[in-house]
Every structure is written in structure tokens, then in C-alpha cells.
Design an enzyme around this catalytic site. Structure first.
Site, PDB file in Angstrom:
ATOM      1  N   THR A 190       0.801  -1.228   0.000  1.00  0.00           N
ATOM      2  CA  THR A 190       0.000   0.000   0.000  1.00  0.00           C
ATOM      3  C   THR A 190       0.832   1.275   0.000  1.00  0.00           C
ATOM      4  OG1 THR A 190      -1.902  -0.993   1.041  1.00  0.00           O
ATOM      5  CG2 THR A 190      -1.591   1.346   1.423  1.00  0.00           C
ATOM      6  N   ASN A 397      11.484 -10.518  -0.672  1.00  0.00           N
ATOM      7  CA  ASN A 397      10.040 -10.619  -0.878  1.00  0.00           C
ATOM      8  C   ASN A 397       9.530 -12.049  -0.744  1.00  0.00           C
ATOM      9  OD1 ASN A 397       8.423  -8.137  -1.663  1.00  0.00           O
ATOM     10  ND2 ASN A 397      10.325  -7.826  -2.765  1.00  0.00           N
TER      11      ASN A 397
END
Lengths: 402, 402
Positions: A190, A397
Site C-alpha cells: 500500500t 520478498n
């Protein structure tokens, strides 16, 4: 010069216990001492969080008094209970602010949440944090920094930009904070931003101005090609600087400053990443329309092949020209030129002889890489920012949790 | 059962010296002993190679006799000289075939090139290779394999699929070969395919049939989100099996076999990669239209966040649902369900309690990962294949040269 809040605004950031590390902040309050024009630009994802739904209902507005933000839990994919929790966050904020001498009601509060999706907000911790934050609201630089830290998730650094300009003897301050990082944890992609100003602006000017500014900044970064369920940029304008409502040249000066602040904040997102080694700026000039230019710049910036080439310091013009070619825009490939870090690699459809070692070294030795693609179709331009794609980035990640 | 060529076809693969390693092949010939229907589907990239331009001019056709392929140099971004070289490749092929007893002319040859872009073809080597290949044309399995090897670039293995079916006592053979790999070297992201059949088909049926088959197969793989300058799939049908021109049920059987061969070949592309550890199948069901289903499946398959999650064996439903949400398709998120490897993780807009360790182990221990997204908007489906994104993969791509 220290970053500072515009007049009439106070800020606070506290630790509520949602994040594991008590040295971090995970809840922020931004309060205006008077009703402010409040407008927002929200994610276009059809799956969106409860705070986005709430803010969409409440903006544009001429009576916003506060923004409350929590990090750690995004309150997205949480159904009706999530919406009730977002409402409750706004009401708690109003009540807490009234308790410390402010005079406003629930509907004047906007809410942002970022973090893991699919989990319910721990409302007790949040409520306690709101109370605590309301008691330490202040206008000093540290409070501003604490608020910026309260919205961070995988960010390695807080992101604040402040600019001011003078108009007829009045100083107008524009200060923004954002969160978002190249290194993206699960569900945490976000991007949030709040821009505050003490300018007096009409709600319709604020609304149009924020949309334009976001289109030239936050909508021109590509970290993952991912648009999150919670992406939000808010603008609050409370008029506390005094002076007349901005019009004409004054409004244009405000808009230029707003764009500057948004661009600086937007760039700082791809620039911030443990795993990323380059901030890549993609410029496209000479497109027939702005829309074409944006499509091409975005396609180049989204290309994993381009991003790995930059990580490997490989002046691979083929990947860049080929990415431009599949952007879904018609153009004459025999008129295309490409510069990488000011070196011409491709001229009117044909590769140019160049010293690959030299250009590779220039990419390797600088954190900034500039890719400039010139078309010959018209006069429209676009600029995109992205980070490179390194093995380290993927490792971080992939291994983030589970 | 060994892979075999359809009747009337011969093949050869040779080493011309364009690749560095003399144990490899870098030029292939496929020849039909009689005129064949020839159709093609080509890259939509506005920057395309000279062979694509030539083949577009020559297809659809009812008189194709040969396909010549070279690997190592793509003959793309090479201007007018590149086009002349592609023409020359076709003419050399015709002349060489005539010299060994075939009877056809230049315009009946199609050309494919894959490899580095922006470099001129080494025409002497190519011409010598064509001569050599024409002299060893044969219909045995090894010649078929040699031809499939001659089109490889970063592929770790050759890709051949053959299927047959019977219709009224006639056996129809459909044999395809392809190149393309998850591990993509600079400028080598190209996907090539040639499907040969001894069926008798009308040129318009072949043309429509290949388009449909490619849309369900080669257009449903996402390795990089990259569309290369040279992507080409050709279908040659020479009718050597005998029997009438296919119609009705027989044509439908042919089409089903063609789709099967194309799907198998397409899947083998993301499955082939030194750095990739998973073949990911993305299925979308219940979309309002096929176009919507394809958009959503492609967006999930293209997402680096989804691909790194699979590499890390992370059952991260949030990344998948969020990727679906920004595909540019309207749908009701409160009706969405998601299965990962047959486990329900997300049901009608809300995450389901699940054993993350168990599902993670199931991802880790299998090379195939299935992501199935169910909407409730209609009855359209789509299926996409992609590879995961590992740190090793990025290292290989970034460090490929320079």
C-alpha cells in the site's frame, strides 16, 4: 530547514502494540484546529479496504478536522465488521480530540489503515493508541516525524516533504507525508499519502488539484505493477495562513508546489528499498498524447526484464525498445531514439555503436538511472519512477514470512 | 511412442557457427514434399523483426514448401538490410532444396530468426548452413529433434509434441516444435512455434483454427509480461495423409488436437527455466466474458508479487485477490473464492482459516502450483501459465552479459 507543519495543524505518532517492535510507531493522528477542506484520491482496485469506503463517503468535504492512521493491519477484506471498525476509529478520534479541548464530531474524521489484509483491527489497542496520541498532539518537527513513522510498514525511512511560497506577504506552507517502499512485504504494497496546507482553497479546486498532482506523481511510480486495496492520498487545506481564497496566479503557485511535494514523495517510494539498488526514471517524449506517453513509460517501468537489466548494469536497449513496442500504442519504430544516462544507444530505429563497458560502469556507479525514449509522433511527455529488480529484492520478498 | 513428423515432411538441424558452442544447432529446415497450406500468428509488438514482415506478406498461403529458422541473431531492428537478408534466406533455402531434388521457388519459404536484436545476420554462415541442412533432410525422429534444437536460445531442452487421431481409417498426425524459456537472456525472450500436419485443410480453416489455438495456448503464458519483436507461430498443413479435406466433425477433431499440441508446447515454455522453481497454472472461472477472464488471469500471472510468493511457498491469498482486483475488470469482490492447490483460502470475500504450514509445504514440495479464482459474474473461463520468480532467476537474467 526543518520540515514543519502548516499553521493550525498538530500531529502525533504512538506505539499501540500492533507492530511487534515497541521502538516503532503504529498509529498517527493529524488534527486541524479548524474545519479544513478535505479531498482524496483512492485505489481503483475493485477489492478495497473499509477505510477507503469510509473516506469515499466523506470526501470531498469542507469540514474535515482529523486523519487517523494505523499500520500493521490494513482492515481490508474484513467485510461489514471492518467497516464498523473504521467508523469506530473515526468516532474514537473525535471523542479523544474533544476530550483534549477540540470541538468536532465523528463525520469530520478520515481514516487510513495499512498492513496485513484479511485480519480484523485490534480495536482495544487502536482505541488506547488514539487516546494517547490525542494527548500529545503538537506542532513541532518531532511530532510530525512521529506521525510519518506511524504509517510506515516495510519502509526503511519516514517520508516527509515540506515546501512554502509567498503570495502577497502571506506564507503558504504545503507539507506531505507518505508511506510505501520498493521492498514490499506480503499484503503491504500500500501507498498512503497525506498533504496538509494552511492555504485557503475552494473544495472544487482542491479536488481537481489533488487529482492532477497525483496523476503526475503517485500514479507515475511502478514498484510492482501492483495497485493495493488501500492506496489513498488525502489533501487537507485549512486556510490558517490567512489571506483570501486562492485564485488565478496564487492558485497556480499553490498547484505547482503541491505537484512538487507529491513528486518528491512519490519518488521516495521506489527509492526506498532494502533490496533495490537503483532508482530508475523513465521519460517518454514526443508521444501523440499524454495517455500514450504514460502507457509507454509505465510498460517500460513495469518490465521485469528492464528492471533486471538495470540491476545488472546492462545497457540493454533491446529490452527497453521492445517494451515500448508492446505498450499498446501505435508509433513509428523507425523514428525512435533512446538515451540511457545521457548516452544515445538507439537512433531512429537503429542501434548506435557505443562503449558498453563505459555505459555499464555509469549505471553501476550511480544510484539513479535515466532512460529517455524519444518518439516523433507529437508533443506529449510522461515520466515514471521505478526501482530495479535485484536477486536480493526477490529473496527478501519471497522469504518475508510463512 | 516416439515423436514423429507428419507424412510428407522432412527436417534437419545443423551448426553454422552463429552460436559459440559447436555441440549446439543453430539452423533448422522443415520441408514439405508438396505445397502446404501455411498460416501464421505474429507478434503484436509495433517493433518487429524482418522475418515477421516477410512472413506476414507470404501468409496465408496454399503453396508453402519450407520453413527456415536460425537462432543466435534475431534480424530485428536491422532496417532495410535486415529485410533483404530475410528474403535472401528464403531464396537460398529454395535454391538448396531445388539442388537436392525439390521443385519450388523463393516465395514458398517462410523464415524465422531468434536471438540478439540489432545485429546483422552473418549471411555467409547462414547460407552455408542452409546448404548443409538441405542435404541431410530426413523424416526420422533424430532429424525432428535436431530441427527443434536449431531454434533454441536460452531453452534448456528442446520442445516437441506430437499427437495423432483417426478419421474414417486415415491417421492424421499433428506435430509441433517450439522455443522459448522462463529464463530469458537479453533480447532473447522470443517465442517461436511451428506446427506441421498431414491433414488436408482449407486455408481459411487453418487460419481461423491457428488463431484460436494460439489464443488458448501461446497467448496464455506469461514469463515476463514481455512480447518480443519476433514472436511467431506457424501452421503448415500438406494433406499428405490423404482423405478428403477436413470438415464438420473431422475438422473439430483436428482443431482439438491442434489446441492440445499448442497447449502442451506453450506450458513447456514457463516450465523451462534454470532459475524458475515452479510452473504456475492460473485458472479463472465464472467471469462475465472470456475477455474478462483472460485479463484477470494474465494480471495474476504477470504479478511479480504473486510469482515471488510462490517461489517462497507463501500461500499469500492477498496478493492474488488484490492482483485480480486491479485487472481492469468490474466484479463483486464479496463473491470471490480462491483455491491454492485445491485448498480453499478465500471464500466469498473473506479469508478462510487454514493451516499455512501445510499449504506452504504443498507448494514447496511440488513443481506445479495451481491457483484457481472463482468469480460469480458469468460462465467464462481462462487459464494462464507462468513460472515463479526466484532470486536465482533474477541473478541469471541480470548477469547474463556485459
Amino acid at each position: 530547514m526543518p520540515d514543519r507543519l502548516p499553521q493550525g495543524f498538530t500531529a502525533a505518532g504512538v506505539y499501540t502494540g500492533v507492530k511487534r517492535n515497541p521502538n516503532k510507531k503504529d498509529l498517527s493522528l493529524l488534527v486541524s484546529d479548524r474545519p479544513a477542506v478535505g479531498v482524496g484520491v483512492y485505489t481503483k482496485n475493485v477489492v478495497f479496504g473499509a477505510p477507503v469506503q469510509l473516506n469515499r463517503e466523506r470526501t470531498p468535504s469542507e469540514s474535515i478536522r482529523a486523519v487517523v492512521v494505523n499500520s500493521g493491519v490494513a482492515n481490508a477484506c474484513t467485510g461489514e465488521q471492518g467497516y464498523q471498525d473504521a467508523l469506530m476509529m473515526a468516532e474514537k478520534t473525535a471523542a479523544a480530540c474533544v476530550a483534549v479541548g477540540q470541538d468536532f464530531a465523528g463525520p469530520d474524521v478520515l481514516v487510513m489503515s495499512t498492513g496485513i489484509i484479511g485480519e480484523m483491527l485490534p480495536m482495544e489497542k487502536i482505541a488506547k493508541g488514539i487516546d494517547e496520541a490525542s494527548k500529545i498532539l503538537a506542532s513541532d518537527e518531532q511530532s510530525l516525524i512521529d506521525a510519518a513513522r506511524g504509517m510506515m510498514t516495510t519502509d526503511t525511512t519516514h517520508k516527509i516533504r515540506s515546501r512554502s511560497f509567498e503570495i502577497d506577504g502571506t506564507t503558504i506552507q504545503v507539507t506531505g507525508m507518505a508511506k510505501g517502499a520498493a521492498m514490499i512485504g506480503p499484503n503491504m504494497a500500500t501507498m498512503l499519502g497525506v498533504i496538509m496546507t494552511d492555504a485557503a482553497i475552494r473544495v472544487e479546486d482542491a479536488n481537481a488539484g489533488l487529482k492532477d498532482a497525483v496523476n503526475e506523481s503517485f500514479n507515475c511510480i511502478s514498484v510492482e505493477g501492483h495497485m493495493s486495496t488501500s492506496d489513498t492520498v488525502l489533501l487537507l487545506a485549512n486556510g490558517a495562513a490567512g489571506g483570501p481564497v486562492l485564485e488565478g496566479k496564487a492558485l497556480a503557485m499553490f498547484q505547482a508546489t503541491l505537484v512538487e511535494v507529491c513528486e518528491d514523495l512519490a519518488q521516495s517510494i521506489p527509492a526506498d528499498g532494502e533490496g533495490a539498488s537503483h532508482l530508475i526514471t523513465v521519460e517518454v517524449h514526443g508521444a501523440a498524447t499524454r495517455e500514450d506517453a504514460v502507457k509507454i513509460a509505465r510498460t517500460i517501468a513495469d518490465s521485469p526484464l528492464v528492471k533486471t537489466a538495470v540491476a545488472g548494469a546492462d545497457p540493454n536497449w533491446g529490452r527497453i525498445v521492445s517494451a515500448a513496442g508492446y505498450a499498446g500504442v501505435e508509433f513509428d519504430p523507425s523514428k525512435v531514439c533512446l538515451h540511457v544516462n545521457s548516452s544515445l544507444l538507439y537512433e531512429r530505429g537503429v542501434p548506435v555503436e557505443f562503449n558498453a563497458e563505459e555505459i555499464s560502469a555509469a549505471i553501476r556507479e550511480n544510484r539513479d538511472t535515466h532512460l529517455v525514449l524519444l518518439l516523433d509522433e507529437g508533443h506529449a511527455s510522461a515520466r515514471f519512477w521505478t526501482s530495479d529488480l535485484t536477486a536480493e529484492y526477490v529473496r527478501l520478498n519471497a522469504d518475508y514470512h510463512t
